[in-house]
Scaffold this active site. Structure first.
Site, short mmCIF file in Angstrom:
data_model
loop_
_atom_site.label_atom_id
_atom_site.label_comp_id
_atom_site.label_asym_id
_atom_site.label_seq_id
_atom_site.Cartn_x
_atom_site.Cartn_y
_atom_site.Cartn_z
N CYS A 2 0.82 -1.21 0.00
CA CYS A 2 0.00 0.00 0.00
C CYS A 2 0.86 1.27 0.00
O CYS A 2 1.99 1.27 0.47
CB CYS A 2 -0.94 0.09 1.19
SG CYS A 2 -1.87 -1.42 1.46
N ARG A 27 3.21 0.44 -5.29
CA ARG A 27 3.07 -0.20 -3.99
C ARG A 27 1.76 -0.99 -3.86
O ARG A 27 1.51 -1.61 -2.83
CB ARG A 27 3.14 0.85 -2.88
CG ARG A 27 4.35 1.74 -2.96
CD ARG A 27 4.30 2.80 -1.89
NE ARG A 27 4.47 2.20 -0.57
CZ ARG A 27 5.64 1.94 -0.03
NH1 ARG A 27 6.75 2.24 -0.67
NH2 ARG A 27 5.71 1.40 1.16
N TRP A 73 -2.87 -2.71 -1.61
CA TRP A 73 -2.52 -4.07 -2.02
C TRP A 73 -3.01 -4.94 -0.88
O TRP A 73 -2.45 -4.92 0.23
CB TRP A 73 -1.01 -4.20 -2.21
CG TRP A 73 -0.60 -5.53 -2.75
CD1 TRP A 73 -0.57 -5.91 -4.06
CD2 TRP A 73 -0.16 -6.67 -2.01
NE1 TRP A 73 -0.14 -7.21 -4.18
CE2 TRP A 73 0.12 -7.70 -2.94
CE3 TRP A 73 0.02 -6.93 -0.65
CZ2 TRP A 73 0.57 -8.96 -2.56
CZ3 TRP A 73 0.47 -8.18 -0.26
CH2 TRP A 73 0.74 -9.19 -1.22
N ASN A 99 -0.38 1.44 6.00
CA ASN A 99 0.45 0.54 5.19
C ASN A 99 1.17 -0.39 6.17
O ASN A 99 1.83 0.08 7.08
CB ASN A 99 1.44 1.40 4.39
CG ASN A 99 2.62 0.61 3.82
OD1 ASN A 99 3.70 1.13 3.68
ND2 ASN A 99 2.42 -0.64 3.50
N GLY A 100 1.00 -1.69 5.98
CA GLY A 100 1.64 -2.65 6.89
C GLY A 100 0.67 -3.73 7.31
O GLY A 100 -0.40 -3.87 6.70
N GLU A 460 15.14 -16.68 -14.24
CA GLU A 460 14.68 -15.29 -14.35
C GLU A 460 13.71 -15.13 -15.53
O GLU A 460 12.70 -14.43 -15.43
CB GLU A 460 15.91 -14.36 -14.48
CG GLU A 460 15.60 -12.88 -14.70
CD GLU A 460 14.72 -12.25 -13.64
OE1 GLU A 460 14.47 -12.85 -12.58
OE2 GLU A 460 14.23 -11.14 -13.90
N LYS A 464 9.84 -13.87 -15.15
CA LYS A 464 9.34 -12.69 -15.87
C LYS A 464 8.09 -13.04 -16.67
O LYS A 464 7.10 -12.33 -16.65
CB LYS A 464 10.45 -12.17 -16.80
CG LYS A 464 10.49 -10.72 -16.99
CD LYS A 464 11.31 -9.97 -15.97
CE LYS A 464 11.05 -10.33 -14.53
NZ LYS A 464 11.93 -9.73 -13.58
N GLU A 467 5.03 -13.86 -14.44
CA GLU A 467 4.60 -12.69 -13.69
C GLU A 467 3.63 -11.80 -14.47
O GLU A 467 2.67 -11.28 -13.91
CB GLU A 467 5.88 -11.91 -13.37
CG GLU A 467 5.79 -10.88 -12.32
CD GLU A 467 7.13 -10.17 -12.12
OE1 GLU A 467 8.12 -10.51 -12.80
OE2 GLU A 467 7.15 -9.27 -11.30
N HIS A 483 14.68 -36.59 -14.63
CA HIS A 483 14.38 -37.07 -13.27
C HIS A 483 12.95 -36.76 -12.86
O HIS A 483 12.64 -36.73 -11.67
CB HIS A 483 15.39 -36.47 -12.28
CG HIS A 483 16.79 -36.90 -12.56
ND1 HIS A 483 17.21 -38.20 -12.40
CD2 HIS A 483 17.86 -36.21 -13.04
CE1 HIS A 483 18.49 -38.29 -12.75
NE2 HIS A 483 18.90 -37.10 -13.15
N LYS A 583 5.05 -3.52 -6.76
CA LYS A 583 6.49 -3.36 -7.00
C LYS A 583 7.29 -3.44 -5.70
O LYS A 583 8.35 -4.03 -5.65
CB LYS A 583 6.74 -2.03 -7.69
CG LYS A 583 8.20 -1.76 -7.97
CD LYS A 583 8.50 -1.94 -9.43
CE LYS A 583 9.96 -1.85 -9.75
NZ LYS A 583 10.41 -3.08 -10.43
C1 F6R Z 1 10.11 -9.67 -10.39
C2 F6R Z 1 10.24 -8.71 -9.32
C3 F6R Z 1 10.25 -9.19 -7.91
C4 F6R Z 1 11.29 -8.38 -7.11
C5 F6R Z 1 11.24 -8.77 -5.63
C6 F6R Z 1 12.31 -8.06 -4.83
O1 F6R Z 1 10.12 -9.05 -11.63
O2 F6R Z 1 10.32 -7.53 -9.57
O3 F6R Z 1 10.50 -10.55 -7.84
O4 F6R Z 1 12.55 -8.65 -7.63
O5 F6R Z 1 9.98 -8.45 -5.11
O6 F6R Z 1 12.18 -6.67 -4.92
P1 F6R Z 1 13.36 -5.71 -4.52
O7 F6R Z 1 14.46 -5.92 -5.51
O8 F6R Z 1 12.79 -4.33 -4.56
O9 F6R Z 1 13.80 -6.12 -3.14
#
Ligand code: F6R
Length: 588
Positions: A2, A27, A73, A99-100, A460, A464, A467, A483, A583
């Site tokens: 949030c 957020r 969120w 927020n929290g 990775e 991506k 996600e 396996h 994010k």
């Molecule tokens: C994936 C992504 C997340 C962040 C993770 C850590 O694309 O963005 O997996 O990498 O939430 O976030 P930070 O780097 O801000 O600690």
């Protein structure tokens, strides 16, 4: 997670809060709400969806002297207007944005219900407004300090009261909160990016403040007034726009070379002499999600170039696991935002054992940067899209440069040249995905395989794609297919094969052909074209330009990021704001 914003001003508070909330949607963006104080009364508007949806519901030019807003969120309670903040007390005297997570809210609800409090939402936040509404003290800030004394968990709170006084009462524990005051207007926000100028106060845990139009008064948890200094230097607003790009994610992928160049400059000017004197027994690299994948790559560099026992650990495991640390352990925390709750908690744990702690972050004013003794910027520039792209590449390059810097001056110089060369290749690297993205967008499951560093790139790439496309994607070490995983391969299964490592690429090809023999459709991303005899086994072969072996992973990552982006767009998803995510993950 949030995001919260509060404004006390004679100008249009409503507009300022809504504009601030738009900048905080990284957020969370499930629902949004705003509380306006008009002639002593509290009026609220809420919407399921984005801040833009909320804006449509708010009448224009409401002459509010004060406003607090929230973009949510969801953690406790479904996504609906009722659970959107502000959350009012039953008597409507108090409104709270939070927020929290309040971890002891079930107990508090139980205790308050016994006193006759009736709860109207499914949120943990409602216990805060209910505690405030007990009005145990005449002074509203004392009420807030008392209420927070009963809370367990994390919170950044803005509380407003139905009264003649135009003030926002704020409290903080574990979730970030910043305050700006110019003398004629004051603001509170989860991120100083909302402020018009780059001088602001950072509230620390267990600090409180009453924020009015003309200034701020700070308090400690005993209710004593305290004096705080401002700090500054935030990202300029002008940097944060989509420019000619349709989405932030695409723009940010294309900004990777700029980030790598800025990173090289910063590392070239950094004084590593102190770190070079460290006696390092072992290395732990800690992060979450994409940052964890960068840690996996970093651990390989430490082992390969410094011969050190290095291990990558996800922060959520590190914080609760039995990890053996001593003063010779180097701990490296990697986080784009520097606000990830698990990474911060893991750093707090490590700080009890060793001073050899380095944070690699993209946000200089973040909590992680402020708590760790050594901070290196990854220099990626603002990253707005939820899916991390340029920050991942900069994290990997920063870990590579750090390892080479610890090795010596000469090694760092060479490494800087390698990063520059890779950055130039990325600038010119035209990736024609052709039918690739179309094929993948029609699938329900996708497998990624690779060995060594290629396996990490596969991890990775899979993260991506899942996600933002919502397709089930899984990455495996190529040798593991036989396996168990082969059972899932049929004629409709795409297998994306990453093969840049010279010493293992033949083996990876063999594993890929085993998948092909079971009907799998192979897509190859490699530094070399396969030989003519096996060319027709692949639906598509993407040949990467050549760079130093340590950084080939960055070249392989680019097409995977573009693939994820294109597939998301083809499936009608917003790549910048995937469902259910945010994010900055500031809750556990
Ligand atoms: C994936 C992504 C997340 C962040 C993770 C850590 O694309 O963005 O997996 O990498 O939430 O976030 P930070 O780097 O801000 O600690």
């Amino acid at each position: 997670m949030c995001g919260i914003v509060g404004v006390v001003s004679s100008e249009n508070c409503q507009h300022q809060v809504l504009e601030g909330l738009k900048k905080l949607q990284y957020r969370g963006y499930d629902s949004a709400g705003i509380c306006l104080k008009m002639g002593g009364e509290l009026v609220a508007f809420k919407a399921k969806g984005s801040v833009e949806d909320l804006e449509k519901k708010c009448p224009e030019n409401m002459e509010a002297a004060l406003a607090v807003g929230h973009t949510r969120w969801a953690t406790h309670g479904s996504v609906c207007e009722k659970n959107a903040h502000p959350i009012f007390s039953a008597n409507k005297h108090w409104a709270v944005v939070h927020n929290g997570i309040i971890e002891n809210f079930p107990q508090l609800q139980y205790d308050l219900a016994k006193e006759g409090v009736c709860f109207k939402t499914e949120t943990d936040t409602e216990v805060i407004s209910a505690l405030l509404a007990l009005d145990n003290f005449k002074d509203p800030i004392q009420n807030l300090i008392w209420a927070c004394g009963r809370l367990k968990g994390s919170y950044a709170i803005c509380a407003v009261q139905q009264s003649d006084q135009n003030q926002i009462l704020v409290a903080k524990k574990k979730s970030p909160l910043y305050i700006f005051s110019s003398g004629s207007e004051s603001m509170v926000a989860s991120d100083p990016v909302c402020f018009p100028e780059d001088q602001y106060y950072r509230l620390e845990d267990d600090e409180f403040a009453s924020v009015s139009q003309t200034g701020v008064i700070f308090y400690n948890k005993n209710g004593k007034r305290i004096v705080k200094e401002t700090q500054g230097a935030i990202t300029k607003q002008s940097q944060i726009s989509k420019g000619v790009f349709k989405h932030f994610m695409l723009k940010e992928i294309y900004e990777t070379p700029d980030g790598l160049n800025a990173l090289s400059e910063s590392f070239a000017n950094f004084d590593f002499s102190k770190m070079r004197k460290w006696w390092i027994g072992k290395v732990k690299l800690i992060g979450c999600g994409t940052a964890y994948h960068a840690c996996l790559m970093g651990a390989r560099y430490f082992k390969k170039h410094l011969g050190l026992d290095a291990e990558a650990v996800t922060a959520s495991e590190f914080r609760y696991d039995k990890v053996i640390l001593d003063t010779s352990t180097l701990c490296i925390f990697v986080s784009q935002s520097g606000e990830t709750a698990d990474t911060i908690a893991a750093a707090q744990k490590a700080l009890k054992h060793t001073k050899k702690i380095v944070a690699l972050t993209n946000v200089s004013y973040s909590t992680l940067s402020s708590m760790t003794p050594h901070v290196l910027s990854i220099c990626a520039g603002p990253e707005i899209a939820v899916a991390s792209t340029k920050a991942y590449s900069c994290q990997v390059a920063a870990l590579y440069l750090l390892v080479m810097a610890l090795k010596g001056e000469k090694e760092l110089k060479n490494a800087l040249k390698n990063v520059k060369k890779t950055s130039k290749l990325l600038e010119k690297f035209y990736v024609n995905l052709g039918r690739f993205a179309e094929d993948i967008s029609a699938c329900q499951h996708v497998f990624f395989i690779g060995r060594g560093s290629d396996y990490i790139t596969a991890l990775e790439g899979a993260l991506k794609l899942k996600e933002i496309s919502y397709i089930n994607c899984n990455a495996f070490p190529a040798g593991e297919l036989k396996h168990g995983v082969l059972t899932l391969i049929d004629h409709s299964t795409p297998v994306i094969v990453i093969a840049t490592e010279k010493q293992t690429s033949d083996k990876t090809m063999n594993s890929a052909f085993e998948a092909k023999a079971r009907g799998g459709k192979l897509y190859l991303i490699s530094s070399q074209m396969p030989n003519a005899a096996s060319l027709d086994k692949f639906e598509m072969c993407l040949t990467l330009p050549q760079t130093c072996p340590d950084l080939e992973c960055l070249l392989a990552t680019l097409p995977l990021q573009l693939l994820a982006y294109n597939v998301a767009v083809m499936r009608g998803n917003d790549p910048d704001k995937p469902r259910n995510l945010a994010k900055s993950v500031t809750v556990e």
